[in-house]
Every structure is written in C-alpha cells, then in structure tokens.
Design a protein around this motif. Structure first.
Motif, PDB file in Angstrom:
ATOM      1  N   HIS A  44       0.670  -1.345   0.050  1.00  0.00           N
ATOM      2  CA  HIS A  44      -0.054  -0.004  -0.048  1.00  0.00           C
ATOM      3  C   HIS A  44       0.857   1.346  -0.160  1.00  0.00           C
ATOM      4  CE1 HIS A  44      -3.593  -2.412   0.292  1.00  0.00           C
ATOM      5  NE2 HIS A  44      -3.279  -2.841   1.309  1.00  0.00           N
ATOM      6  N   GLN A  45       2.081   1.038   0.045  1.00  0.00           N
ATOM      7  CA  GLN A  45       3.070   2.441  -0.149  1.00  0.00           C
ATOM      8  C   GLN A  45       3.686   2.751  -1.336  1.00  0.00           C
ATOM      9  OE1 GLN A  45       5.521   2.957   3.378  1.00  0.00           O
ATOM     10  NE2 GLN A  45       4.499   1.184   4.415  1.00  0.00           N
ATOM     11  N   LEU A  46       3.348   3.803  -1.952  1.00  0.00           N
ATOM     12  CA  LEU A  46       3.888   3.853  -3.322  1.00  0.00           C
ATOM     13  C   LEU A  46       4.827   5.359  -3.442  1.00  0.00           C
ATOM     14  CD1 LEU A  46       4.164   3.385  -6.447  1.00  0.00           C
ATOM     15  CD2 LEU A  46       2.229   4.765  -6.849  1.00  0.00           C
ATOM     16  N   VAL A  47       5.817   5.428  -3.986  1.00  0.00           N
ATOM     17  CA  VAL A  47       6.345   6.788  -4.292  1.00  0.00           C
ATOM     18  C   VAL A  47       6.752   6.833  -5.590  1.00  0.00           C
ATOM     19  CG1 VAL A  47       8.453   8.425  -3.775  1.00  0.00           C
ATOM     20  CG2 VAL A  47       7.570   6.998  -2.094  1.00  0.00           C
ATOM     21  N   PHE A  48       6.229   7.997  -6.356  1.00  0.00           N
ATOM     22  CA  PHE A  48       6.497   7.750  -7.818  1.00  0.00           C
ATOM     23  C   PHE A  48       7.205   9.194  -8.252  1.00  0.00           C
ATOM     24  CE2 PHE A  48       4.553   9.438 -12.114  1.00  0.00           C
ATOM     25  CZ  PHE A  48       5.059   8.377 -12.766  1.00  0.00           C
ATOM     26  N   SER A  49       7.962   8.742  -9.290  1.00  0.00           N
ATOM     27  CA  SER A  49       8.979   9.710 -10.029  1.00  0.00           C
ATOM     28  C   SER A  49       8.303  10.404 -10.983  1.00  0.00           C
ATOM     29  CB  SER A  49       9.826   8.924 -10.807  1.00  0.00           C
ATOM     30  OG  SER A  49      10.927   8.350 -10.285  1.00  0.00           O
ATOM     31  N   SER A  50       8.105  11.758 -10.510  1.00  0.00           N
ATOM     32  CA  SER A  50       7.281  12.699 -11.525  1.00  0.00           C
ATOM     33  C   SER A  50       8.393  13.764 -11.909  1.00  0.00           C
ATOM     34  CB  SER A  50       5.965  13.005 -11.076  1.00  0.00           C
ATOM     35  OG  SER A  50       5.318  13.784 -12.109  1.00  0.00           O
ATOM     36  N   SER A  51       8.061  14.808 -12.670  1.00  0.00           N
ATOM     37  CA  SER A  51       8.965  15.894 -13.178  1.00  0.00           C
ATOM     38  C   SER A  51       8.082  17.123 -12.974  1.00  0.00           C
ATOM     39  CB  SER A  51       9.429  15.387 -14.517  1.00  0.00           C
ATOM     40  OG  SER A  51       9.946  16.663 -15.191  1.00  0.00           O
ATOM     41  N   CYS A  52       8.873  18.199 -12.785  1.00  0.00           N
ATOM     42  CA  CYS A  52       8.403  19.387 -13.023  1.00  0.00           C
ATOM     43  C   CYS A  52       7.999  19.799 -14.465  1.00  0.00           C
ATOM     44  CB  CYS A  52       9.434  20.447 -12.522  1.00  0.00           C
ATOM     45  SG  CYS A  52      10.923  20.705 -13.465  1.00  0.00           S
ATOM     46  N   THR A  53       8.490  18.788 -15.399  1.00  0.00           N
ATOM     47  CA  THR A  53       7.925  19.127 -16.750  1.00  0.00           C
ATOM     48  C   THR A  53       6.226  19.282 -16.836  1.00  0.00           C
ATOM     49  OG1 THR A  53       8.025  18.388 -18.841  1.00  0.00           O
ATOM     50  CG2 THR A  53       7.570  16.706 -17.268  1.00  0.00           C
ATOM     51  N   VAL A  54       5.567  18.651 -15.699  1.00  0.00           N
ATOM     52  CA  VAL A  54       4.330  18.722 -15.628  1.00  0.00           C
ATOM     53  C   VAL A  54       3.543  20.011 -15.707  1.00  0.00           C
ATOM     54  CG1 VAL A  54       3.870  16.310 -14.699  1.00  0.00           C
ATOM     55  CG2 VAL A  54       3.861  18.290 -13.127  1.00  0.00           C
ATOM     56  N   TYR A  55       4.502  21.067 -15.205  1.00  0.00           N
ATOM     57  CA  TYR A  55       4.058  22.336 -14.974  1.00  0.00           C
ATOM     58  C   TYR A  55       4.203  23.152 -16.423  1.00  0.00           C
ATOM     59  CZ  TYR A  55       4.468  21.750  -9.887  1.00  0.00           C
ATOM     60  OH  TYR A  55       4.293  21.354  -8.615  1.00  0.00           O
ATOM     61  N   GLY A  56       4.731  22.771 -17.295  1.00  0.00           N
ATOM     62  CA  GLY A  56       5.154  23.601 -18.542  1.00  0.00           C
ATOM     63  C   GLY A  56       5.815  24.859 -18.055  1.00  0.00           C
ATOM     64  N   GLN A  57       5.678  25.901 -18.811  1.00  0.00           N
ATOM     65  CA  GLN A  57       6.227  27.241 -18.112  1.00  0.00           C
ATOM     66  C   GLN A  57       5.336  27.771 -17.252  1.00  0.00           C
ATOM     67  OE1 GLN A  57       9.056  29.531 -18.919  1.00  0.00           O
ATOM     68  NE2 GLN A  57       8.293  30.006 -16.852  1.00  0.00           N
ATOM     69  N   PRO A  58       5.539  27.922 -15.899  1.00  0.00           N
ATOM     70  CA  PRO A  58       4.615  28.193 -14.869  1.00  0.00           C
ATOM     71  C   PRO A  58       4.248  29.674 -15.037  1.00  0.00           C
ATOM     72  CG  PRO A  58       6.414  27.493 -13.940  1.00  0.00           C
ATOM     73  CD  PRO A  58       6.753  27.132 -15.247  1.00  0.00           C
ATOM     74  N   THR A  59       3.304  30.386 -14.801  1.00  0.00           N
ATOM     75  CA  THR A  59       3.086  31.825 -14.674  1.00  0.00           C
ATOM     76  C   THR A  59       3.738  32.291 -13.530  1.00  0.00           C
ATOM     77  OG1 THR A  59       0.926  31.113 -13.942  1.00  0.00           O
ATOM     78  CG2 THR A  59       1.139  32.133 -16.381  1.00  0.00           C
ATOM     79  N   LYS A  60       3.723  31.693 -12.415  1.00  0.00           N
ATOM     80  CA  LYS A  60       4.280  32.183 -11.201  1.00  0.00           C
ATOM     81  C   LYS A  60       5.479  31.562 -10.574  1.00  0.00           C
ATOM     82  CE  LYS A  60       2.525  33.239  -6.655  1.00  0.00           C
ATOM     83  NZ  LYS A  60       2.408  31.899  -5.601  1.00  0.00           N
ATOM     84  N   LEU A  61       6.599  32.095 -10.327  1.00  0.00           N
ATOM     85  CA  LEU A  61       7.677  31.379  -9.822  1.00  0.00           C
ATOM     86  C   LEU A  61       8.030  31.993  -8.269  1.00  0.00           C
ATOM     87  CD1 LEU A  61       9.837  31.535 -12.916  1.00  0.00           C
ATOM     88  CD2 LEU A  61       8.893  29.520 -11.911  1.00  0.00           C
ATOM     89  N   PRO A  62       8.535  31.059  -7.276  1.00  0.00           N
ATOM     90  CA  PRO A  62       8.788  29.652  -7.524  1.00  0.00           C
ATOM     91  C   PRO A  62       7.463  28.993  -7.761  1.00  0.00           C
ATOM     92  CG  PRO A  62       9.037  30.307  -5.233  1.00  0.00           C
ATOM     93  CD  PRO A  62       8.883  31.549  -5.970  1.00  0.00           C
ATOM     94  N   VAL A  63       7.540  27.779  -8.275  1.00  0.00           N
ATOM     95  CA  VAL A  63       6.273  27.212  -8.650  1.00  0.00           C
ATOM     96  C   VAL A  63       5.754  26.384  -7.674  1.00  0.00           C
ATOM     97  CG1 VAL A  63       7.574  25.522  -9.924  1.00  0.00           C
ATOM     98  CG2 VAL A  63       5.227  25.698 -10.495  1.00  0.00           C
ATOM     99  N   GLU A  64       4.496  26.491  -6.978  1.00  0.00           N
ATOM    100  CA  GLU A  64       4.077  25.749  -6.042  1.00  0.00           C
ATOM    101  C   GLU A  64       3.425  24.565  -6.525  1.00  0.00           C
ATOM    102  OE1 GLU A  64       1.647  28.534  -3.744  1.00  0.00           O
ATOM    103  OE2 GLU A  64       3.697  29.653  -3.253  1.00  0.00           O
ATOM    104  N   GLU A  65       3.018  23.229  -5.743  1.00  0.00           N
ATOM    105  CA  GLU A  65       2.475  22.274  -6.104  1.00  0.00           C
ATOM    106  C   GLU A  65       0.875  22.431  -6.514  1.00  0.00           C
ATOM    107  OE1 GLU A  65       4.038  22.733  -3.584  1.00  0.00           O
ATOM    108  OE2 GLU A  65       5.635  20.999  -3.425  1.00  0.00           O
TER     109      GLU A  65
END
Ligand code: UFG
Length: 339
Positions: free
Chosen positions: A119-140
């Motif tokens: 029941h425990q999972l850690v998944f590798s994702s990437s900041c690529t999911v945000y594309g070019q964020p409109t506000k920096l630093p980018v929040e989740e």
C-alpha cells in the motif's frame, strides 16, 4: 527491516536512492532492465553499502515478470517506481515507446501492488508537468498546463492514474515527487549519471566536455528574458533527491489512503551561465563554451517552491550547486579511468 521494491534501481536517481534506503535501514529490492543503465552500477552500489543488492533483471511492462518478483518477496511493504524513459526529444520522435513504457509499466505495478496488498508508493514525476509556470517559484497547486512533449504527458497521465486509483477507494498511500533538475553524483565517486550516447542534459555534457569526450559546449540561447540571457533551472543534488524518497516513504507509512504531490528542488533558480561558471571555478577547469540557438521546447525559467516538502515531508536539501558539480566531475574522472 522493511523491504521496498525499487524499479529502475540501477538508474541515476534509482541507484542513489537504493544507497539512501540502505542507510536508512530499509532493504531495497531492485528491478532494472538496463535499457538506460549498466550492470556496473550494481557493483558501485555494492562497494558503497558493503553488500550486493538484491536484484532482478527485467521489464516492468511484462506483468508475468513483475508477478514472479513480487511472489518471491511477500514481505514487500512499498514500492518506489522510477523505471521510465525520460528523454524529451526522443519522446517527440517515438511517442508510442513512451506511452507503452511509462504508462504501461505503472499500470502493471499498481495492479501487482493491489494483488499483493502493498500500500505504499513513491512515484517519480517531473516539474515538466507544469510547462512554463506563470508564477515562480512554482507551487504544487499551480495549474498543470498541457504538456510540451509526449514524455511530459506520460507523467501527467501517471499522476492522474495514481489519484484515480486512490479515489476509487483502494487503500494506497502515495507520494508523487516532481523532480526539478537532478545533477551530481555520490561523493564516493562510485555511482553517478551514465548517459548512453551523447548526453541531452547540461551537466553530463559539461563533464564530458571537460573530459575531452565531447567538443565544445553550446549554450542553447542567450537572449532569454533572464538576468544573463540564459535559461534558469533548479538544480538539485541527486543525493538530496534520493533522501527525499526516504522521507516520502516514511510519510506514506503514516498517512494511509492519501495521495500528495511534492516539488523536489532547491528553491533557487540558476542560469546555464552560472552552472558553467560554478563548474569552472570549483574544479579549476576552463571549458570551451560557445553561444548557440535556443533549443526547441525549452521553458525560459522554472524553479521550485520547496515549502510543502519542508513542512510536510520534513525534507530539505543540504548540498550546494558547487558540491554537485564537484561530485559530478569526480564521477566523470573515475569513469574515464575505467575506460
Ligand atoms: N543546455 C545547454 N547546452 C547543453 C545542454 C543543455 O545550454 O548542451 C541548457 C538547456 O537549454 C536548458 C538547461 O541547459 O536551458 C538545462 O537543460 P537540461 O537538458 O539539463 O534539463 P531540462 O531542464 O531541459 O530537462 C530536465 C529533465 C527533463 C525534464 C525537464 C523538466 O532532463 O527530463 O527537466 O523541465 F522533463
């Protein structure tokens, strides 16, 4: 000792995470098919932790293989799923390779975890999911824009797959880690990044240039709206990143049936120029650098807000850009000695 399945455990981030899991008292069980890694990595891990890691060679797209590994380890309590392809350009040229591997493997892993009641999972994702964020630093909580590449889209779909499974009432606790730019190597110089062929990423290109394996280094674009005109990224030392997985795993054991995403970066943006200058300074090496055209698909700047990871996971980076660039160079020199 808790056993944790680490898919892609011979890869760059996977191998460093195996070491940190061992140091934290876990028993990592590695799966890797060496499609983007090398069996020698297992020797490097063994030298650092003082014992051969438990290892199965195979492909997570193959459900029969996965089933056989999990059946041999009924004691498994969690999984850190790294195994995926990650080259943005290649994903544009060969999208099906990415859809089959990145999405297919996660679907298999989740099915097997369900079957074995892990029941425990850690998944590798990437900041690529945000594309070019409109506000920096980018929040989740930032808007997730449509992906710039099939690779980025696979990460978005995988994140959604995990959330959907959790919403369906499956008692899975998961952490999605959105990596910024992982760089560096283990300070022992025994494991590090091992790109096959010409590296796509900045730091391996720098170290290979410094070692004389590549010609000069090209800065892709110097006319961006940034202080020195070059792109800005958040470069995180791979050992700090590896430790974030240990913190994430601890969180999943204390938060049943929850799913949260975290940025894993330093919170500081550094330009391509700053990375090159720091490398030269810390290692006393002069690189042959020229200015080139912008690279297609690059976002101008992105760096993380690390607040959520600090507050919820109790994790924060300890190593600097200079540490990472010194460690990356030490690793490159060891590699060159072995060849
Ligand atoms: N760069 C150069 N010259 C090079 C290589 C890179 O100037 O020879 C520049 C790039 O244009 C970019 C910066 O260095 O501005 C960083 O480039 P990387 O390729 O190292 O990293 P990216 O930020 O492009 O990509 C990384 C991961 C991807 C992930 C992406 C998310 O490698 O997997 O972050 O933003 F999708």
């Amino acid at each position: 000792m808790k056993s944790i399945l680490v898919t892609g455990g011979a890869g760059f981030i996977g191998s460093h995470t195996v070491v940190e899991l061992h140091h934290a008292g876990y028993l990592p069980i590695i799966i890797d098919d060496f499609s983007n890694s090398h069996p020698k990595v297992l020797e490097g891990i063994e030298e650092i932790i003082g014992q051969a890691p438990i290892f199965y060679e195979g492909d997570c797209k193959n459900p029969i293989f996965l089933r056989s590994v999990l059946d041999q380890h009924p004691e498994l309590e969690g999984c850190i799923h790294f195994a995926a392809f990650k080259a943005v350009g290649e994903s544009v040229e060969n999208p099906l390779k990415y859809y089959h591997n990145n999405i297919g493997s996660l679907a298999n892993i989740l099915s097997e975890m369900n079957r074995k009641e892990i029941h425990q999972l850690v998944f590798s994702s990437s900041c690529t999911v945000y594309g070019q964020p409109t506000k920096l630093p980018v929040e989740e909580g930032a808007n997730i824009h449509s992906a710039n590449s099939p690779y980025g889209y696979t990460k978005q779909v995988c994140e959604q797959m995990i959330r959907d499974l959790q919403s369906s009432g499956t008692p899975i606790s998961s952490v999605i880690l959105r990596y910024f730019n992982p760089i560096g190597a283990h300070s022992s110089g025994k494991i590090g990044e091992l790109p096959l062929g010409t590296p796509d990423n900045l730091v391996p290109f720098i170290t290979q240039s410094a070692a004389g394996i590549r010609g000069g280094l090209t800065i892709f674009g110097s006319d961006y709206s940034t202080p020195d005109g070059t792109c800005i990224r958040d470069y995180i030392h791979v050992v700090d990143l590896a430790k974030a997985h240990v913190s994430a795993l601890k969180w999943t054991s204390k938060n049943p049936s929850k799913c949260e995403a975290f940025n894993i970066g330093t919170g500081e943006g550094k330009s391509v120029r700053e990375v090159i200058d720091t490398f030269q300074k810390v290692n006393g090496i002069e690189l042959n650098v020229k200015l080139g055209e912008r690279r297609l698909g690059d976002v101008e700047q992105i760096y993380a807000s690390g607040e959520k990871a600090r507050q919820v996971l109790n994790w924060e980076p300890e190593l600097s850009l200079a540490d990472a660039l010194a460690d990356a160079w030490c690793w490159q020199q060891n590699l060159s000695l072995q060849e």
